[in-house]
Design a protein around this motif. Structure first.
Motif, short mmCIF file in Angstrom:
data_model
loop_
_atom_site.label_atom_id
_atom_site.label_comp_id
_atom_site.label_asym_id
_atom_site.label_seq_id
_atom_site.Cartn_x
_atom_site.Cartn_y
_atom_site.Cartn_z
N GLY A 50 0.71 -1.28 -0.01
CA GLY A 50 0.16 -0.19 -0.05
C GLY A 50 0.91 1.39 -0.03
N ILE A 51 0.23 2.33 -0.43
CA ILE A 51 0.92 3.54 -0.59
C ILE A 51 0.13 4.82 -0.06
CG2 ILE A 51 0.83 3.97 -2.85
CD1 ILE A 51 3.51 5.37 -3.00
N GLU A 52 0.47 5.42 0.77
CA GLU A 52 -0.55 6.65 1.34
C GLU A 52 -0.47 7.73 0.50
OE1 GLU A 52 -2.82 6.26 3.52
OE2 GLU A 52 -2.38 4.42 4.29
N SER A 53 -1.14 8.79 0.71
CA SER A 53 -0.87 10.26 0.02
C SER A 53 0.06 10.80 0.24
CB SER A 53 -2.43 10.88 0.34
OG SER A 53 -2.70 11.24 1.60
N ASP A 54 0.60 10.72 1.48
CA ASP A 54 2.06 11.13 1.71
C ASP A 54 3.20 10.50 1.22
OD1 ASP A 54 2.38 10.17 5.13
OD2 ASP A 54 2.13 9.04 3.32
N GLY A 55 3.10 9.18 0.51
CA GLY A 55 4.09 8.43 -0.10
C GLY A 55 4.43 7.28 0.83
N SER A 56 4.20 7.23 2.05
CA SER A 56 4.45 6.14 2.85
C SER A 56 4.01 4.89 2.26
CB SER A 56 4.01 6.26 4.41
OG SER A 56 2.77 6.63 4.41
N THR A 57 4.81 3.93 2.64
CA THR A 57 4.56 2.50 2.03
C THR A 57 4.65 1.38 2.99
OG1 THR A 57 6.94 2.04 1.44
CG2 THR A 57 5.60 3.05 -0.19
N SER A 58 3.81 0.29 2.78
CA SER A 58 3.72 -0.83 3.75
C SER A 58 3.77 -1.88 2.74
CB SER A 58 2.35 -0.69 4.58
OG SER A 58 1.31 -0.56 3.75
N TYR A 59 4.15 -3.10 3.36
CA TYR A 59 4.19 -4.45 2.45
C TYR A 59 3.94 -5.63 3.44
CZ TYR A 59 6.99 -1.44 -0.93
OH TYR A 59 7.33 -0.44 -1.60
N ALA A 60 3.20 -6.58 2.65
CA ALA A 60 3.15 -7.82 3.40
C ALA A 60 4.50 -8.41 3.76
CB ALA A 60 2.24 -8.75 2.67
N ASP A 61 4.62 -9.26 4.97
CA ASP A 61 6.01 -9.60 5.15
C ASP A 61 6.50 -10.71 4.09
OD1 ASP A 61 5.30 -10.13 8.84
OD2 ASP A 61 5.99 -8.41 7.50
N SER A 62 5.59 -11.23 3.42
CA SER A 62 5.70 -12.20 2.16
C SER A 62 6.79 -11.58 1.14
CB SER A 62 4.73 -13.13 1.95
OG SER A 62 3.78 -12.19 1.37
N VAL A 63 6.41 -10.30 0.92
CA VAL A 63 6.83 -9.61 -0.15
C VAL A 63 8.09 -8.54 0.00
CG1 VAL A 63 4.87 -10.08 -1.45
CG2 VAL A 63 5.33 -7.90 -0.63
N LYS A 64 8.09 -8.30 1.54
CA LYS A 64 9.20 -7.24 1.78
C LYS A 64 10.41 -7.42 1.23
CE LYS A 64 7.01 -5.44 6.15
NZ LYS A 64 7.32 -5.48 7.67
N GLY A 65 11.25 -6.50 0.74
CA GLY A 65 12.50 -6.67 0.12
C GLY A 65 12.54 -7.02 -1.43
N ARG A 66 11.55 -7.64 -1.93
CA ARG A 66 11.37 -7.89 -3.36
C ARG A 66 10.53 -7.37 -4.25
NH1 ARG A 66 9.07 -12.86 -4.28
NH2 ARG A 66 7.76 -12.85 -2.55
N PHE A 67 9.40 -6.64 -3.52
CA PHE A 67 8.22 -5.75 -4.24
C PHE A 67 8.54 -4.52 -3.76
CE2 PHE A 67 4.72 -9.51 -4.88
CZ PHE A 67 5.72 -10.17 -5.57
N THR A 68 8.14 -3.54 -4.74
CA THR A 68 8.16 -1.96 -4.51
C THR A 68 7.20 -1.60 -5.19
OG1 THR A 68 10.38 -1.99 -4.66
CG2 THR A 68 9.58 0.09 -4.60
N ILE A 69 6.08 -0.64 -4.24
CA ILE A 69 5.07 -0.20 -4.58
C ILE A 69 5.48 1.45 -4.88
CG2 ILE A 69 4.31 0.62 -2.37
CD1 ILE A 69 1.34 0.25 -3.52
N SER A 70 4.91 2.12 -6.04
CA SER A 70 5.16 3.30 -6.21
C SER A 70 4.08 4.07 -7.05
CB SER A 70 6.42 3.42 -7.15
OG SER A 70 6.33 2.83 -8.31
N ARG A 71 4.07 5.37 -7.18
CA ARG A 71 3.09 5.79 -7.80
C ARG A 71 3.48 7.19 -8.67
NH1 ARG A 71 -0.31 7.68 -3.01
NH2 ARG A 71 -2.14 7.92 -4.27
N ASP A 72 2.86 7.52 -10.04
CA ASP A 72 3.35 8.62 -10.72
C ASP A 72 2.13 9.53 -10.71
OD1 ASP A 72 3.94 10.52 -12.59
OD2 ASP A 72 5.22 9.18 -13.72
#
Length: 114
Positions: A50-72
């Protein structure tokens, strides 16, 4: 009313990478909490990132370090970079927009790791 259209899924070997995109129309996504979920048949949907409006992100433990969420925000597009893919990452991936408890879903894009 926002429309979310995912793309970028496909078949990839273990250890490979994919980049998922979620193009939004009808509303600007920069103001909202956006996220990615995934679902395997006969299983509940799982929150991936997930990514908040302020840009902060969160990840499931199973994907941390492997997946990256971003927005343009200029392109009104949400992304999910998937690296070091594992067979257990195989699922339908959905883009979401959350607004005061209401959630909009895209139609999904299939990721198969085999």
């Amino acid at each position: 009313h926002v429309q979310l259209v995912e793309s970028g899924g496909g078949l990839v070997q273990p250890g490979g990478s994919l980049r998922l995109s979620c193009a939004a129309s009808g509303d600007t996504i920069g103001r909202y909490c956006m996220g990615w979920f995934r679902q395997i048949p006969d299983k509940e949907r799982e929150g991936v990132a997930g990514i908040e409006s302020d840009g902060s992100t969160s990840y499931a433990d199973s994907v941390k370090g492997r997946f990256t969420i971003s927005r343009d925000n200029a392109e009104n597009t949400l992304y999910l970079q998937l690296n070091s893919l594992k067979t257990e990452d195989t699922a339908m991936y959905y883009c979401t927009k959350s607004d005061d408890g209401a959630v909009n879903w895209g139609q999904g894009t299939q990721v198969t790791v085999s």
